[in-house]
Scaffold this active site. Structure first.
Site, PDB file in Angstrom:
ATOM      1  CB  SER A 108      -1.086   0.064   1.169  1.00  0.00           C
ATOM      2  OG  SER A 108      -0.281   0.323   2.313  1.00  0.00           O
ATOM      3  CE  LYS A 109      -2.959   5.821   0.000  1.00  0.00           C
ATOM      4  NZ  LYS A 109      -4.194   6.735   0.107  1.00  0.00           N
ATOM      5  NE  ARG A 110      -1.119   2.102   5.547  1.00  0.00           N
ATOM      6  CZ  ARG A 110      -1.795   1.295   5.775  1.00  0.00           C
ATOM      7  NH1 ARG A 110      -1.822   0.935   7.021  1.00  0.00           N
ATOM      8  NH2 ARG A 110      -2.604   0.366   4.966  1.00  0.00           N
ATOM      9  N   GLY A 137       5.489   2.809   0.534  1.00  0.00           N
ATOM     10  CA  GLY A 137       6.363   3.739  -0.634  1.00  0.00           C
ATOM     11  C   GLY A 137       5.408   4.147  -1.700  1.00  0.00           C
TER      12      GLY A 137
END
Ligand code: GLU
Length: 442
Positions: A207-209, A211
């Site tokens: 996910s976005k978390r 990277g």
């Protein structure tokens, strides 16, 4: 001519997630390998998110990755009347019913089978099954009269003549519903291939978390489209040998769904960075040089009169990102090259360093010719018992400001005797000066 027709059917949100574009890549390669058609269907029924800008972002991402499609794109929102007509037909035939779910007005609900097993063969995941009793009737038209994804997706696949649905495995559950819709309409059910989930180092969905997750971010960070394409292809597919860097032609030739993997695909950012470096290394020299010169000039470094050939060759094999070029080689172009404070702390702060640099300068001064072999030999002599590293590291930081770069002796030859000796002496003097340029550094 192959009758294979596949599509990429994204819902534009303003960002193109790598999981989605991976599906586009797999569909595109499947079509190109089989001689079939690759189509784009924009699932733009969420009017709030599917803005013209969001659609443009999607089209730009496809263009950047050279994912060309064979027929004009289809916009799902243009087919609403058709979707609703099918729902009406289901109601007439008793395949659907109306119900008020939660007091917001009546929805149209599709009946799922109540007995037996639902099965299908997934070209990646194998035989899939589910007990009918574990499924539920589902909404196909909302109370506000808008068709739901399942209905629109299946009808558009029928109308576009889609033969193979290749998409992420977050749609596996939906597939049991979709197959019932195909049957209710009386259309042939396409073949399905669900691509494995993309996971992070912990095995959790990427996910976005973790990277960068959107195509635009990779683009901004300086990744080359071909490197990203190649990397994403390897998330769930392998050529069957140990090759990892493949040309577009090789990918097209080798791509089959049999070679897709069903186990989760780990997103390894380090590998993507390496891949980017490989693509830069394989770029035609003239193209790299053009990129190199424009970046160096844009950074305000004077290139006039500098013999670029050797510098460019040294830098091409070690550039991971074009944007890092000026920072990694300014010392070839200017005497005011910056010093990496960590490198200074680690390699230049010893008490005996100024004397060492002066000794090296004196030894270099006497060399004729001044090249890789002679500087190498001189450093070996000077280092003696203490090992060449004790000389190489401080000299490198002194003449380049950096701890990494081309091999030291290649670098020295490219800089030339005069510059090297002057820099060694200037740095030695600077280190001795309590008010000098290095005093402020730790
Ligand atoms: N719009 C859906 C998505 O982006 C399409 C899924 C499919 O390929 O059928 O997830």
């Amino acid at each position: 001519m192959s009758a294979i027709r596949v599509r990429f059917a994204p819902s534009p949100t303003g960002n193109v997630h790598i999981g989605n574009i991976r599906a586009a890549i797999f569909n595109w390669l499947f079509a190109r390998h089989t001689g079939g058609k690759f189509l784009l269907r924009v699932e733009d029924t969420d009017r709030e998110r599917s803005t013209p800008e969001a659609i443009q972002t999607l089209l730009d991402a496809m263009k950047w990755l050279k994912l060309d499609y064979d027929e004009p794109e289809v916009y799902q929102s243009h087919n609403t009347q058709r979707h609703l007509a099918v729902a009406e037909d289901f109601l007439r035939r008793g395949l659907a019913y109306k119900e008020d779910k939660g007091g917001k007005g009546e929805c149209v609900i599709f009946r799922m089978p109540k007995q037996g097993r639902l099965t299908y063969h997934d070209l990646v995941k194998g035989d899939m099954k589910k007990k009918a009793e574990d499924t539920q009737d589902f909404v196909i038209v909302r109370a506000d009269g808008s068709p739901v994804f399942h209905l629109a997706n299946v009808i558009d696949d029928i109308d576009q003549g889609i033969t193979h649905v290749i998409r992420g495995d977050d749609h596996v559950e939906n597939t049991f519903k979709h197959i019932e819709l195909f049957k209710a309409i009386g259309a042939p059910v396409p073949q399905y291939a669900h691509l494995p989930m993309i996971v992070n180092n912990m095995g959790k969905p990427y996910s976005k978390r973790d990277g960068a997750a959107f195509v635009g971010e990779f683009r901004e960070q300086g990744y080359l489209p071909d490197a990203l394409f190649n990397f994403l292809l390897l998330l769930g597919w392998a050529p069957g040998d140990d090759r990892e860097v493949l040309t577009r032609e090789e990918m097209i030739e080798l791509f089959t769904l049999e070679k897709c993997k069903s186990s989760p695909a780990r997103f390894d950012m380090k590998k993507l960075q390496w891949m980017n470096g490989e693509y830069i290394r394989n770029t035609p020299e003239e193209e790299y040089e053009r990129e190199f010169v424009s970046r160096v000039k844009a950074a305000g470094l004077p290139v006039e009169g500098v013999d670029l050939k050797g510098i460019v060759a040294q830098m091409q094999v070690r550039t991971k990102f074009y944007r890092d070029i000026p920072g990694n080689c300014s010392y070839f172009f200017t005497e005011t090259y910056p010093f990496d404070p960590k490198g200074v702390a680690k390699r230049l702060k010893g008490e005996d360093v100024p004397a060492l640099l002066e000794k090296v300068a004196a030894a270099f001064e006497a060399l004729e010719p001044f090249d890789q072999a002679t500087t190498n030999e001189a450093v070996k002599q000077l280092a003696g018992e203490s090992g060449m590293g004790s000389v190489i590291h401080p000299v490198r930081v002194a003449v380049s400001g950096l701890t990494e770069g081309p091999g030291l002796f290649e670098m020295l030859e490219l800089l030339g005797k005069e510059k090297v000796c002057r820099r060694l002496r200037t740095v030695a003097a600077g280190l001795k000066d309590p008010a000098g340029p290095f005093a402020a550094l730790p």
